[in-house]
Design a protein around this motif. Sequence first.
Motif, PDB file in Angstrom:
ATOM      1  N   THR A  61       7.937  -2.254  34.817  1.00  0.00           N
ATOM      2  CA  THR A  61       6.773  -1.725  35.517  1.00  0.00           C
ATOM      3  C   THR A  61       7.003  -0.277  35.926  1.00  0.00           C
ATOM      4  O   THR A  61       6.097   0.564  35.822  1.00  0.00           O
ATOM      5  CB  THR A  61       6.439  -2.603  36.737  1.00  0.00           C
ATOM      6  N   GLN A 100      -0.095  -5.182  36.659  1.00  0.00           N
ATOM      7  CA  GLN A 100       0.484  -6.519  36.705  1.00  0.00           C
ATOM      8  C   GLN A 100      -0.231  -7.367  37.750  1.00  0.00           C
ATOM      9  O   GLN A 100      -0.428  -8.558  37.588  1.00  0.00           O
ATOM     10  CB  GLN A 100       1.977  -6.411  37.036  1.00  0.00           C
ATOM     11  N   ASP A 176       0.579  -4.299  31.503  1.00  0.00           N
ATOM     12  CA  ASP A 176       1.706  -4.916  32.199  1.00  0.00           C
ATOM     13  C   ASP A 176       1.461  -6.416  32.297  1.00  0.00           C
ATOM     14  O   ASP A 176       0.685  -6.876  33.128  1.00  0.00           O
ATOM     15  CB  ASP A 176       1.866  -4.290  33.584  1.00  0.00           C
TER      16      ASP A 176
HETATM   17 MG   LIG Z   1       6.760  -5.696  36.494  1.00  0.00          MG
END
Ligand SMILES: [Mg+2]
Lengths: 379, 274
Positions: A61, A100, A176
Motif C-alpha cells: 500500500t 484498500q 489495492d
Molecule cells: Mg495494504
Amino acid sequence: MAQQQKKTVFEPWEDPSEKPIIRFKNVTKRFGDFTAIDNLTLDIYRREFFALLGPSGCGKTTLMRMLAGFETPTSGSILLDDKDIAAVPPNKREVNMMFQSYALFPHLTVYDNIAFGLRRSSMPKADIPGRVEQMLRLTQLTQFAKRKPHQISGGQRQRVALARSLAKAPKLLLLDEPLGALDKKLRNETQFELMDIQEKTGTTFVIVTHDQEEAMTVASRVAVMDQGRIVQVATPDRIYETPNSVYVADFIGDVNLITGKAYPGTGEQVEIHWGEAQAPIRANTSKSLAAGAEVKFAIRPEKIGIASEPPQDAANVVQGKVLDIAYLGNISTYHVELPSGDVLKAQATNSRRISRRNITWDDTVWLFWTDTAGIVLTE
Amino acid sequence: MNGGRFSWFNATSLTLGFAFLYLPMLILVIYSFNESRLVTVWAGFSTKWYGELLQNDAFLDAAWVTLKVGFWSSTLATVLGTMAAYVVVRSGRFTGRSLFSGMVYAPLVMPEVITGLALLLFFIAIGLDRGVLTIVLAHTTFAMCYVSVVVSSRLVTFDRSLEEAALDLGSTPFDAFRSVTLPIIAPAVISGWLLAFTLSLDDLVIASFTSGPSSTTLPIKIFSSVRLGVSPEINALSTIMIGIVTVGVITASIVSRRRLVRQRDDEQRALHQE
Ligand SMILES: [Mg+2]
Ligand SMILES: Nc1ncnc2c1ncn2[C@@H]1O[C@H](COP(=O)(O)OP(=O)(O)OP(=O)(O)O)[C@@H](O)[C@H]1O
C-alpha cells in the motif's frame, strides 16, 4: 494455478528501446525510524498489468500511495513518463487509485460517487451520464445507482470503488486489493473485465493482491515483496517455475524444500547430497556452485510422481511411506514420509474415478522425478 | 436507574436535584402569566405582560440587537472555529502545534470578567467605538473555541482517506473540503453554531464590557431594569428567552446526537468491508 496464455508476446521489459512508464529509482520510505520501503528500484511498462504480491505489512500500500501522491519518498525518485512526480500534487496526477478501504463518499449515492471524478475532469457535462451508466453496467450496479454506500453489501461497495477509479480512464490505475470481497464467480468475471478494459484502453494497471491465483491469471509480471524490498520480478510462469529464492518458492504455491550439499558434475548437472543413506538428488542448474556448498532443492508437488512399484528409468527415486492423503477433487496430494523423517508432498491427478485406489495410508511407495523437475536455490 | 430498581433514596435525590435546577425558573415562568403587577402575589392567569412587552421599544430594540449579535457572532465563530479545528486536527505535527491548540482552547477556562476587560482595553487601544460591532467581535472570540471543540471532536473520527480519494479524483484541497469533508461534518458544525448562538444570547459579562450606549443587549437590559425592581414584563421576557435557549439546546443536541451517530455509522460502514 490457472495461467492465461497471451496470444501475442508482450514483453516490453525485454525490449531495450521501450521506455518504462513508471520508474522507481532507489526509493526509500521511512515512517519515523521504521523503514517501510527499502531502497527499491523498479520499472513498470505501459500497458502492463503489474501485480504486487507479498505478506501483510511488506509495503504494498505504501508503494501505491507514493505513486498516487499521498506519501513522498524519504529518498530516491519516482518518474512517471520520465518526469519526476515528487512535486506534483495528487489531484494533478494522471493516476487513479482504488483504496484498500474503498473510501467511498458516505453522503453521496453510488451514481454520484462514480461521477465525482468525471465532474472534476475536462469531460463535457453531457457525456458524464453515459460514462457513469457504462461503469454501472460494467460492475453490475445499475439497480443500485440511487443507493448510498451504507445501503449496499460489502462486495457491491468494492465494485463501486472499482467503478469510481475506472471512470476517468487514467493513464495509470492503482488497485489495492480490488476483488477481495467478491465471490469466486464474480471475481473471475471482473478479472476478465479488467483485462478486457486494459486491452481496449491501454491503461497500465498496478494491482495489489493476496490471491496468488489472481496474480497468475491477470498479471503480465509479478513482483514478490518482503519487508519493503522486491525479492523477484518476473512473469507469473517464471516466478512459479524458476523462483530465485526460497522465499519466493515458498510464498508462491506449494513446494518441497530439501537442504543438502551440492557437488557439481559435468555441464549443468549437479548432485545434491542430503540425508544419510539417501541417493544424491540429480538436478540441473545454471548456477556455478562450489563443491560442498549448502543449497536448497525446491520441487513442486505436482512434479513428483508416485507409484507403488519401483519405477524403471527415473533420474531420482526415493522410497517412503504414505502418511496422509489430501483429496482435493481433481487432484490428490500424498504426504510421504521418507526413512530420514523428511516428508515430501507429491500430487497426482485423479483422472480415473478409482485411480490409484491401490495407494493408501501406510503403503510403501516410490516417489520419482526427472533431473529438470526441481531447482537448486542458494538463498 | 439501573435495572429499573426504585428506591426512596434515588427518587428523593432526583427530585431534589431537579427542583434545585428548575424550580426557580418554573416560578419565573408561572409569574410571567400573573395578572397582578406585584411579583409575589398571584392574582389569576393573564398574558397581558407579553402584550405590553411588544409595546416596549427599549426591550424590542435590545432584543433586535441581541439577535443580530447572536447571528453574526455565531456565524463568524463557526467559520473561524471550524478552520481552527481543521488546522489543529489535520495538519499533523508542526512547530508550535500544541501551543496553537492550547491557545485556541484557553478562553474556555479564562474568567469572563478578564476576557471582557481585555477586549474593552483592546477596543479602546485601537480606537474602535463600542457598539454592535464590538460585541459581535467579543462574542466571536469566546464562542469560536466552543465551536472548535465540537468540530474537532468530530474531525478526529473522520477518515482521512475520504479526502485523499477526493484529491485522487481531481479535487483541489479546497474542493475536497467543501464537497466531502464539510457535508459529512455538517451536523457538528451546525450544533457548534447553535451552541455559539445560545452562548451569545445569554452572555451578560462580556457584553456589558463591550457594549456602547446604542447597543444594549437583552441580558444587559434585563439586568439593569431588575435593579429598579422586578416587573412581570421582565418575567415574560425571561420566559421567552428560556424558551429560545431551550429550543436551541434541544435542537443542537438532537441534530448532533442523531445525525452524528447515524453518519458516523454510515461512514464506518462505507469504509470497511462488513
Ligand atoms: Mg495494504
Ligand atoms: N503512516 C504510517 N506511519 C507509520 N507506519 C506506517 C504508516 N503507513 C504504513 N506504515 C507501516 O509500513 C508498513 C507497510 O505498510 P503497508 O500499508 O504498505 O502494508 P501492505 O503491504 O499494504 O499490507 P496489507 O497487505 O496488510 O495491506 C507496515 O508495517 C505499516 O505498519
